[in-house]
Structure formats: C-alpha cells, structure tokens
Design a protein around this motif. Structure first.
Motif, mmCIF file in Angstrom:
data_model
loop_
_atom_site.group_PDB
_atom_site.id
_atom_site.type_symbol
_atom_site.label_atom_id
_atom_site.label_comp_id
_atom_site.label_asym_id
_atom_site.label_seq_id
_atom_site.Cartn_x
_atom_site.Cartn_y
_atom_site.Cartn_z
ATOM 1 N N PRO A 126 -56.475 35.137 18.622
ATOM 2 C CA PRO A 126 -55.018 35.152 18.477
ATOM 3 C C PRO A 126 -54.307 34.943 19.815
ATOM 4 O O PRO A 126 -54.742 35.480 20.849
ATOM 5 C CB PRO A 126 -54.701 36.547 17.931
ATOM 6 N N LEU A 127 -53.246 34.176 19.781
ATOM 7 C CA LEU A 127 -52.433 33.950 20.967
ATOM 8 C C LEU A 127 -51.945 35.272 21.558
ATOM 9 O O LEU A 127 -51.803 35.411 22.777
ATOM 10 C CB LEU A 127 -51.244 33.048 20.619
ATOM 11 N N SER A 128 -51.741 36.260 20.710
ATOM 12 C CA SER A 128 -51.258 37.561 21.192
ATOM 13 C C SER A 128 -52.197 38.171 22.232
ATOM 14 O O SER A 128 -51.749 38.918 23.108
ATOM 15 C CB SER A 128 -51.059 38.529 20.026
ATOM 16 N N ALA A 129 -53.487 37.866 22.161
ATOM 17 C CA ALA A 129 -54.432 38.395 23.158
ATOM 18 C C ALA A 129 -54.066 37.901 24.557
ATOM 19 O O ALA A 129 -53.994 38.687 25.506
ATOM 20 C CB ALA A 129 -55.859 37.988 22.802
ATOM 21 N N SER A 130 -53.812 36.612 24.675
ATOM 22 C CA SER A 130 -53.448 36.056 25.978
ATOM 23 C C SER A 130 -52.063 36.508 26.413
ATOM 24 O O SER A 130 -51.829 36.761 27.598
ATOM 25 C CB SER A 130 -53.520 34.530 25.946
ATOM 26 N N LEU A 131 -51.150 36.610 25.466
ATOM 27 C CA LEU A 131 -49.809 37.105 25.795
ATOM 28 C C LEU A 131 -49.875 38.520 26.357
ATOM 29 O O LEU A 131 -49.263 38.815 27.396
ATOM 30 C CB LEU A 131 -48.915 37.087 24.552
ATOM 31 N N ASN A 132 -50.611 39.386 25.705
ATOM 32 C CA ASN A 132 -50.736 40.770 26.160
ATOM 33 C C ASN A 132 -51.405 40.858 27.524
ATOM 34 O O ASN A 132 -50.964 41.599 28.407
ATOM 35 C CB ASN A 132 -51.500 41.614 25.138
#
Length: 172
Positions: A126-132
């Motif tokens: 998930p893109l959220s992993a890199s965002l976080n």
C-alpha cells in the motif's frame, strides 16, 4: 579500515520474487559503477523471511565510504531496517514493504538523505506504507504513475539515484 572499506559502495536488496540482478538493480548498478562505486547485490532468493534477509545483510556487514543502501519491496524493508546497524550515508527505497504483516519493527537511524519511490497503482504494498515512513522522517517521496515493479519509472529512479550518489560522493 582496509582499502575496500574506503571505497564508495552501493548495496542492493532485491524483492521477494525477484533476484539479485533484476532490471532495476542492473539499471542502478550501472549508474553506481560509472560513478566509481563498488556494487554488491546479495542473493536472497532462498530466504522468504524478511528477518532472515535482514540478519544476512547485517552479517555481511558491507562497508564503504560512503555506503549507500538500495532496496525494492521486501528489499526495501531489509535496507531500511539495516540502517541502525550499517549507518549508510544514503538510502533509496522503491515500494518498500514496511508496516505489513510479517514485517515487524520500525526502521531506525535512517540517513537524512533518504529517497522513497512508490507507484500509485501498487497492488502489493500500500502507498500508505511509504507515506507513513516518509512523513515520519521528512524523507523525499516520489509517487509515480506506475505499479509495484516500477518498470515504467526506471529513468526517474535512475536520475534520483544519480543525485543521491553525487551528494554522497561529494561528502567523502
């Protein structure tokens, strides 16, 4: 410190279902070698456990002045988690498998020069992993119109990596 530890070195960590000399690594290795860096790309193919891969990289204890770590997917997890032990000058992560089930821990001591590339259409991580990850470190995050393999983004990734190398080599 021996002579090899004084040489600039780039260490790649491939993803779960790729190999040590996949297309992204070959592309980036050519850039690193042209800049005068030694290149290592350990083969993790027989290791399906990300912690086993991390222990293997830490046991290899690659050294270089500067040392740069580059990882894709599971290799991104391994590279990020290895920062505490290996203290690289720069870190390039491509769709890093962070904060997923089976991938424990929080990366520590990542260098100020950390760059993350992730695809909008990634169906694996998930893109959220890199965002976080990037948000917590104020790391440079590049979101591209691509999928998990980032096959259509090699030129951009190469340019980002080239700039990281120039910064790292300028600080020797």
């Amino acid at each position: 410190m021996n002579q090899a530890e004084h040489a600039p070195r780039v260490v790649f960590a491939h993803g779960k279902e790729s190999g040590p000399w996949g297309s992204k690594i070959r592309h980036l290795a050519a850039i690193a070698e042209a800049a005068g860096c030694a290149v290592d790309s350990p083969d993790y193919s027989a290791m399906m456990d990300p912690l086993e891969r991390l222990r293997h990289l830490e046991t290899l204890a690659p050294a270089g002045t500067p040392l740069l770590l580059v990882g894709s997917s599971m290799g991104g997890y391994v590279s990020a988690m290895a920062c505490a032990a290996l203290r690289p000058a720069a870190l390039l992560l491509m769709a890093p498998a962070l904060y997923l089930d089976g991938y424990p821990g929080e990366p520590r001591d990542c260098p100020a020069d950390t760059v993350v590339v992730h695809g909008w259409h990634d169906d694996i991580v998930p893109l959220s992993a890199s965002l976080n990850f990037a948000r917590a470190r104020s790391a440079a995050l590049h979101i591209v119109d691509d999928g998990h393999r980032l096959a259509d983004s090699l030129d951009l990734i190469g340019a980002l990596f080239q700039r990281q190398l120039e910064r790292a080599l300028g600080h020797r």
